[in-house]
Write a protein that holds these residues in place. Structure first.
Motif, mmCIF file in Angstrom:
data_model
loop_
_atom_site.group_PDB
_atom_site.id
_atom_site.type_symbol
_atom_site.label_atom_id
_atom_site.label_comp_id
_atom_site.label_asym_id
_atom_site.label_seq_id
_atom_site.Cartn_x
_atom_site.Cartn_y
_atom_site.Cartn_z
ATOM 1 N N GLN A 1 1.557 -0.969 -0.020
ATOM 2 C CA GLN A 1 0.046 0.208 0.195
ATOM 3 C C GLN A 1 1.001 1.243 0.893
ATOM 4 O O GLN A 1 0.399 2.317 0.231
ATOM 5 C CB GLN A 1 -0.770 -0.242 1.033
ATOM 6 C CG GLN A 1 -1.846 -1.386 1.424
ATOM 7 C CD GLN A 1 -2.583 -1.386 2.250
ATOM 8 O OE1 GLN A 1 -2.367 -0.639 3.582
ATOM 9 N NE2 GLN A 1 -3.301 -2.751 2.628
ATOM 10 N N GLY A 2 2.357 1.216 -0.580
ATOM 11 C CA GLY A 2 3.043 2.485 0.221
ATOM 12 C C GLY A 2 2.956 3.157 1.921
ATOM 13 O O GLY A 2 3.451 3.652 1.322
ATOM 14 N N GLN A 3 2.369 2.325 2.633
ATOM 15 C CA GLN A 3 2.595 2.832 3.614
ATOM 16 C C GLN A 3 3.606 3.140 4.162
ATOM 17 O O GLN A 3 4.447 3.778 5.423
ATOM 18 C CB GLN A 3 1.145 2.991 4.579
ATOM 19 C CG GLN A 3 -0.323 2.836 3.563
ATOM 20 C CD GLN A 3 -1.246 2.405 5.036
ATOM 21 O OE1 GLN A 3 -0.923 1.595 5.528
ATOM 22 N NE2 GLN A 3 -2.639 3.168 4.831
ATOM 23 N N ALA A 4 4.529 2.315 4.443
ATOM 24 C CA ALA A 4 5.732 1.946 4.923
ATOM 25 C C ALA A 4 6.383 1.245 4.027
ATOM 26 O O ALA A 4 6.321 0.522 2.813
ATOM 27 C CB ALA A 4 5.762 0.597 6.161
ATOM 28 N N ARG A 5 8.579 1.171 4.355
ATOM 29 C CA ARG A 5 9.548 1.084 4.157
ATOM 30 C C ARG A 5 9.516 -0.843 4.212
ATOM 31 O O ARG A 5 9.613 0.170 5.958
ATOM 32 C CB ARG A 5 10.311 1.852 3.270
ATOM 33 C CG ARG A 5 11.173 0.866 2.905
ATOM 34 C CD ARG A 5 12.600 2.519 2.111
ATOM 35 N NE ARG A 5 13.427 2.399 2.694
ATOM 36 C CZ ARG A 5 14.290 3.251 3.024
ATOM 37 N NH1 ARG A 5 14.436 3.912 1.438
ATOM 38 N NH2 ARG A 5 14.873 3.802 3.916
ATOM 39 N N ILE A 6 9.876 -1.472 4.277
ATOM 40 C CA ILE A 6 9.618 -2.375 5.336
ATOM 41 C C ILE A 6 11.273 -3.366 4.484
ATOM 42 O O ILE A 6 11.849 -3.715 3.436
ATOM 43 C CB ILE A 6 9.388 -3.736 5.241
ATOM 44 C CG1 ILE A 6 7.368 -3.307 5.899
ATOM 45 C CG2 ILE A 6 9.488 -4.948 6.333
ATOM 46 C CD1 ILE A 6 7.003 -3.154 4.762
ATOM 47 N N THR A 7 12.455 -3.488 5.449
ATOM 48 C CA THR A 7 13.468 -3.456 5.329
ATOM 49 C C THR A 7 14.142 -4.717 6.226
ATOM 50 O O THR A 7 13.724 -4.626 7.515
ATOM 51 C CB THR A 7 14.766 -2.659 5.497
ATOM 52 O OG1 THR A 7 14.349 -1.672 4.655
ATOM 53 C CG2 THR A 7 16.120 -3.243 4.804
ATOM 54 N N LEU A 8 14.563 -5.776 5.136
ATOM 55 C CA LEU A 8 15.080 -7.163 6.355
ATOM 56 C C LEU A 8 16.003 -7.873 6.243
ATOM 57 O O LEU A 8 16.888 -7.473 5.334
ATOM 58 C CB LEU A 8 14.631 -8.425 5.791
ATOM 59 C CG LEU A 8 14.763 -9.730 6.269
ATOM 60 C CD1 LEU A 8 14.614 -10.062 7.785
ATOM 61 C CD2 LEU A 8 14.104 -10.796 5.255
ATOM 62 N N ILE A 9 17.343 -7.363 7.022
ATOM 63 C CA ILE A 9 18.431 -7.708 7.222
ATOM 64 C C ILE A 9 19.392 -9.117 7.811
ATOM 65 O O ILE A 9 18.413 -9.515 8.446
ATOM 66 C CB ILE A 9 19.433 -6.589 8.239
ATOM 67 C CG1 ILE A 9 19.075 -5.016 7.843
ATOM 68 C CG2 ILE A 9 20.875 -7.080 8.159
ATOM 69 C CD1 ILE A 9 19.874 -4.527 6.352
ATOM 70 N N ASP A 10 20.055 -9.807 6.446
ATOM 71 C CA ASP A 10 20.950 -11.105 7.357
ATOM 72 C C ASP A 10 21.641 -11.221 6.603
ATOM 73 O O ASP A 10 21.699 -10.799 5.824
ATOM 74 C CB ASP A 10 19.693 -12.445 7.038
ATOM 75 C CG ASP A 10 19.969 -13.591 7.975
ATOM 76 O OD1 ASP A 10 18.662 -13.642 8.618
ATOM 77 O OD2 ASP A 10 20.552 -14.673 7.482
ATOM 78 N N LYS A 11 22.205 -11.812 7.402
ATOM 79 C CA LYS A 11 24.156 -12.419 7.156
ATOM 80 C C LYS A 11 24.547 -13.295 5.752
ATOM 81 O O LYS A 11 24.610 -13.581 5.073
ATOM 82 C CB LYS A 11 24.689 -12.666 7.831
ATOM 83 C CG LYS A 11 25.076 -12.111 9.381
ATOM 84 C CD LYS A 11 25.448 -12.903 10.804
ATOM 85 C CE LYS A 11 25.210 -14.024 11.176
ATOM 86 N NZ LYS A 11 25.603 -14.382 12.627
ATOM 87 N N SER A 12 22.599 -13.946 5.648
ATOM 88 C CA SER A 12 22.720 -15.009 4.821
ATOM 89 C C SER A 12 21.934 -14.275 3.598
ATOM 90 O O SER A 12 21.673 -13.183 3.820
ATOM 91 C CB SER A 12 22.453 -16.303 5.347
ATOM 92 O OG SER A 12 22.352 -17.545 3.925
ATOM 93 N N PHE A 13 22.003 -14.837 2.268
ATOM 94 C CA PHE A 13 21.219 -14.904 1.810
ATOM 95 C C PHE A 13 19.766 -15.474 1.297
ATOM 96 O O PHE A 13 19.302 -14.793 0.402
ATOM 97 C CB PHE A 13 21.820 -14.650 -0.134
ATOM 98 C CG PHE A 13 22.989 -13.870 -0.328
ATOM 99 C CD1 PHE A 13 23.058 -12.522 -1.296
ATOM 100 C CD2 PHE A 13 24.686 -13.724 0.546
ATOM 101 C CE1 PHE A 13 23.336 -11.359 -1.124
ATOM 102 C CE2 PHE A 13 24.945 -12.344 0.024
ATOM 103 C CZ PHE A 13 25.100 -11.999 -0.175
#
Length: 427
Positions: free
Chosen positions: A30-42
């Protein structure tokens, strides 16, 4: 929301990836938030399957979910890296440099802003400071470690085949991971024997060491007894009340003065949070390094920081470090975090609904327990219901992340793959 909220999720395990996917499908789409996931693996794997990767009985690419692919299809961002610190005043997470396999710096250290920070970095085995463990033992806390163990396992098997000798393996920890690994390694040897040009497979001597009075202490005593009998039936030596006092290149020393010889030594005992939690902006931690949280999953020190899964510890009401708990906590935040961001509505307490537990010993046997204490599995069908239940949980996880259509296609793809590829990793 007048502007996009910045939601930063650290750790792409069962809880982290489920939360990123659900929030991406709602706030991100919906364009209401930017969700970012960080992880050491791919890539993501279902942690209850790590013992299968370690034994080589799971190798299909379908058993791994690419973070980049998942992010592009579910409206969130993924960046590889490790969060090494948190600046709570600036609301920034500090990422360390990202290195390639040859040690070259790919990405310099950087910071990522957040309005809501969700920590879901899982757990690792706890060696309790036992001398020699960190230097001489293997761990299977993540996919890299599981694959590393499998590489050594295959090379030692090859050496045993060539030398007509036995392969000695000792596993410390009689919980679900250690118990299932012992059975899965025997299953792997049986499958390797199908491709050994009529050579007799070498003897596989596995010793399972448990400090407590019985294995699988989280299960009813009847399950512990049945599982030990099954392991002993397939050739695993189970030693309970066996306190390890040290490890060296030849095996484990026990407090009773005995020594367990082992070419491969696996430590699968205890649970603690990764050491990095000590750098998370002075957040309060338990004795095992887990982040102290309230029942609504907010940390006791900072309402903008949440923690869930194995790395968290609910004050006065701790929950077991299981995938079931992590999954329910992710669903709880996915339901209530949008209103907290938009209207500052208080997040209610997360109430855990125990749905029981299942343990499967390869293709040999399996048992399950329901919340009321009812035990199923075992018997003349060798725990078929429990083993199918364990598989169903994995398929449920795939469908939750992929969606129904892709999830069912993945099941079909796995079946086709089983017809054309060896059922155990050979190279």
């Amino acid at each position: 929301m007048s502007k996009k909220s910045e939601i930063l999720i650290v750790g792409g395990g069962v809880a982290g990836l489920a939360l990123a996917t659900r929030l991406g499908n709602s706030l991100g789409k919906q364009g209401q938030a930017r969700i970012t996931l960080i992880d050491k693996s791919f890539s993501h794997v279902w942690k209850p399957m790590l013992h299968c990767f370690a034994a080589g009985t799971a190798q299909n690419e379908n058993d791994r979910i690419s973070f980049m692919a998942q992010a592009s299809e579910h409206h969130f961002e993924f960046w590889p890296g490790e969060v090494i610190g948190v600046d709570r005043d600036k609301r920034e997470a500090v990422l360390g440099p990202l290195h390639s396999s040859d040690g070259a710096v790919v990405l310099e250290g950087r910071t990522v802003e957040y309005d809501a920070l969700i920590l879901s970095i899982g757990s690792c085995a706890n060696d309790f400071g036992t001398p020699g463990v960190s230097e001489h033992c293997l761990f299977i806390d993540n996919l890299v470690e599981a694959n590393g163990f499998n590489e050594k396992f295959r090379m030692e098997l090859l050496r045993a085949y060539a030398g007509d000798g036995a392969l000695d393996i000792a596993i410390v920890g009689g919980g679900a991971t250690g118990t299932q690994l012992a059975a899965e390694l025997h299953k792997a040897l049986e499958l390797v024997g199908l491709h050994s040009f009529s050579q007799t497979p070498p003897a596989l001597n596995i010793t399972l060491l448990e400090a407590g009075p019985r294995i699988l202490p989280a299960f009813p005593e009847a399950v512990s007894e049945a599982a030990q009998k099954e392991l002993e039936r397939i050739g695993v030596k189970v030693r309970t009340s066996a306190m390890v006092s040290g490890a060296d290149e030849n095996g484990f020393s026990l407090k009773d003065g005995s020594h367990v010889p082992a070419t491969l030594r696996v430590w699968a005992a205890g649970v603690k949070a990764p050491e990095v939690t000590s750098g998370f902006g002075g957040l309060s931690l338990s004795r095992s390094g887990q982040i102290l949280i309230n029942p609504n999953l907010q940390t006791v020190d900072d309402p903008a920081i949440f923690a869930m899964g194995d790395c968290s510890y609910i004050v006065n009401d701790p929950l077991p470090p299981t995938a079931q708990v992590a999954r329910q906590q992710a669903h709880h935040l996915a339901r209530h975090l949008p209103a907290w961001l938009r209207d500052k509505r208080e997040i209610p307490s997360c109430v855990f609904n125990n749905k029981g537990a299942i343990v499967a010993l390869g293709n040999y046997n399996g048992w399950g327990t329901l919340p009321g204490g009812t035990v199923f599995g075992g018997g003349i069908f060798h725990g078929l219901s429990a083993r199918l239940g364990h598989l169903a949980l994995y398929r449920q996880h795939q469908i939750e992340l992929y969606g129904l259509t892709r999830g069912l296609m993945s099941c079909f793809s796995d079946w086709v793959d089983s017809l054309v590829r060896p059922s155990v990793r050979l190279d």
